[in-house]
Design a protein around this motif. Structure first.
Motif, short mmCIF file in Angstrom:
data_model
loop_
_atom_site.label_atom_id
_atom_site.label_comp_id
_atom_site.label_asym_id
_atom_site.label_seq_id
_atom_site.Cartn_x
_atom_site.Cartn_y
_atom_site.Cartn_z
N LEU A 180 0.83 -1.21 0.00
CA LEU A 180 0.00 0.00 0.00
C LEU A 180 0.87 1.26 0.00
N GLN A 181 1.94 1.25 0.77
CA GLN A 181 2.81 2.41 0.84
C GLN A 181 3.40 2.72 -0.53
N GLN A 182 3.78 1.68 -1.26
CA GLN A 182 4.34 1.90 -2.59
C GLN A 182 3.32 2.53 -3.53
N VAL A 183 2.08 2.05 -3.48
CA VAL A 183 1.02 2.61 -4.32
C VAL A 183 0.76 4.07 -3.96
N LEU A 184 0.68 4.36 -2.66
CA LEU A 184 0.40 5.72 -2.22
C LEU A 184 1.54 6.66 -2.59
N GLU A 185 2.77 6.21 -2.45
CA GLU A 185 3.92 7.05 -2.80
C GLU A 185 3.95 7.33 -4.29
N GLN A 186 3.62 6.32 -5.10
CA GLN A 186 3.57 6.53 -6.55
C GLN A 186 2.47 7.54 -6.91
N ASN A 187 1.32 7.41 -6.26
CA ASN A 187 0.25 8.38 -6.49
C ASN A 187 0.68 9.77 -6.07
N GLY A 188 1.38 9.85 -4.96
CA GLY A 188 1.87 11.14 -4.49
C GLY A 188 2.81 11.79 -5.49
N GLU A 189 3.70 11.00 -6.06
CA GLU A 189 4.64 11.55 -7.04
C GLU A 189 3.89 12.10 -8.25
N THR A 190 2.88 11.37 -8.70
CA THR A 190 2.09 11.83 -9.84
C THR A 190 1.36 13.12 -9.52
N VAL A 191 0.79 13.19 -8.32
CA VAL A 191 0.00 14.35 -7.92
C VAL A 191 0.86 15.59 -7.79
N VAL A 192 1.98 15.51 -7.08
CA VAL A 192 2.81 16.71 -6.88
C VAL A 192 3.49 17.12 -8.18
N GLU A 193 3.82 16.17 -9.04
CA GLU A 193 4.41 16.52 -10.33
C GLU A 193 3.42 17.31 -11.18
N ASP A 194 2.14 16.95 -11.07
CA ASP A 194 1.10 17.69 -11.80
C ASP A 194 1.04 19.13 -11.30
N VAL A 195 1.08 19.32 -9.97
CA VAL A 195 1.05 20.67 -9.42
C VAL A 195 2.28 21.45 -9.87
N GLN A 196 3.44 20.80 -9.83
CA GLN A 196 4.67 21.46 -10.26
C GLN A 196 4.58 21.91 -11.71
N SER A 197 4.04 21.04 -12.57
CA SER A 197 3.92 21.38 -13.99
C SER A 197 3.00 22.58 -14.19
N ARG A 198 1.88 22.59 -13.48
CA ARG A 198 0.94 23.70 -13.60
C ARG A 198 1.56 25.00 -13.08
N ALA A 199 2.34 24.89 -12.01
CA ALA A 199 2.98 26.08 -11.45
C ALA A 199 4.01 26.66 -12.41
N VAL A 200 4.83 25.80 -12.98
CA VAL A 200 5.85 26.25 -13.93
C VAL A 200 5.19 26.92 -15.13
N ALA A 201 4.10 26.33 -15.62
CA ALA A 201 3.40 26.90 -16.76
C ALA A 201 2.82 28.28 -16.43
N ASP A 202 2.48 28.50 -15.15
CA ASP A 202 1.92 29.79 -14.72
C ASP A 202 2.99 30.76 -14.22
#
Length: 301
Positions: free
Chosen positions: A214-236
């Motif tokens: 479960l920890q591995q799944v959650l960490e992978q989801n976390g990486e996807t989520v924060v990378e999305d925020v980072q991408s949106r921030a850089v674009a803005d």
């Protein structure tokens, strides 16, 4: 993003921090401020329901309305001093209901309200006007602790936010919160912090899983989520920091705020009904009532 900002006021000192933040946001967004006071008739109406007596609510004391006029005019005067347009109104009725009605009637897109710290049963049972507004309206609600810490002055509020935190799990409400957080970070030239918490409590709700799985799944989801925020921030063109941490979500969020000098929090919230609307249980609500920082709650659609 915000064109009409509502500041409900009861004329007490408890609403002063909300007024300060509300006026600053209104100024930053070149919006119109709305000052609303509701003459609270709910105690009388409840008494009438119990006694079956008939009376005319129009006979409520004039002094109650005079106090409302004074409270709203005070906000209008301060708005005018900052070159802002202001609208004032005094209504009679049940406060949360009248505030929600005013929001619908006038097209308000942001509400700024005071909140008190709570302990014990007060933290469990929802009863305050602010609680009800957070739960029931579809627009963002900025809740500001009634007593600011001594280190925060009005001049510092006007100086703006430097570090805005948006805890995120990738859900629709969280993504809506990210949109508002990005806009605020760009407006205030602040750093946006994206935080994902690997929830230790999630293991109990996943029978058949090992914690490592479960920890591995959650960490992978976390990486996807924060990378999305980072991408949106850089674009803005927004400065961004991101972190994945482990722990109890609301506690981890509080610790992150302390460690990184966060001065504003933006979080998504789900609509609820029935008993769950009366019980504080979600991460957002726990942060809301324990945080010293202003918290903007954004309803997911």
């Amino acid at each position: 993003m915000y064109t009409d900002v509502l500041i409900p006021t009861d004329g007490s000192d408890n609403v002063e921090p909300a007024i300060q933040y509300g006026l600053d946001l209104t100024r930053r967004y070149d919006a119109t401020v709305h000052a609303l006071h509701v003459v609270d008739s709910s105690p009388i109406e409840r008494k009438l329901e119990l006694t079956a007596l008939e009376t005319d609510l129009e006979t409520l004391p004039d002094t109650w309305y005079d106090a409302g006029d004074a409270a709203t005019q005070q906000i209008a005067t301060r708005a005018a001093e900052n070159g802002l347009d202001a609208v004032t109104e005094v209504r009679r009725g049940i406060p949360a209901r009248e505030i929600a009605s005013y929001i619908t009637d006038t097209g308000i897109d942001l509400v700024c309200m005071g909140r008190r710290g709570h302990t014990g049963l007060d933290r469990v049972l929802l009863g305050s006007v602010t609680n009800r507004i957070v739960r029931t309206v579809d627009i963002p609600v900025l809740s500001v602790k009634s007593k600011l810490t001594e280190s925060v002055s009005e001049s510092e509020i006007r100086g703006g936010f430097e570090n805005i935190l948006v805890p995120t799990d990738g859900s629709i409400p969280a993504r809506e919160a990210v949109t508002h957080a990005l806009n605020l970070a760009r407006t205030y030239d602040a750093t946006l912090h994206a935080l994902y918490v690997v929830d230790r409590g999630a293991y109990a709700s996943r029978p058949g899983w090992t914690w490592d799985e479960l920890q591995q799944v959650l960490e992978q989801n976390g990486e996807t989520v924060v990378e999305d925020v980072q991408s949106r921030a850089v674009a803005d063109g927004v400065s961004v920091a991101a972190e994945i941490t482990h722990g109890v979500p609301h506690q981890a969020i509080g610790e992150y705020c302390d460690q990184h000098g966060i001065d504003f929090v933006v979080m998504g919230t789900h609509g609820r009904s029935g008993l769950s609307r009366r019980l504080i249980g979600s991460v957002t609500e726990r942060v809301l009532w324990n945080s010293d920082e202003p918290v903007l709650t954004v309803r997911g659609v």
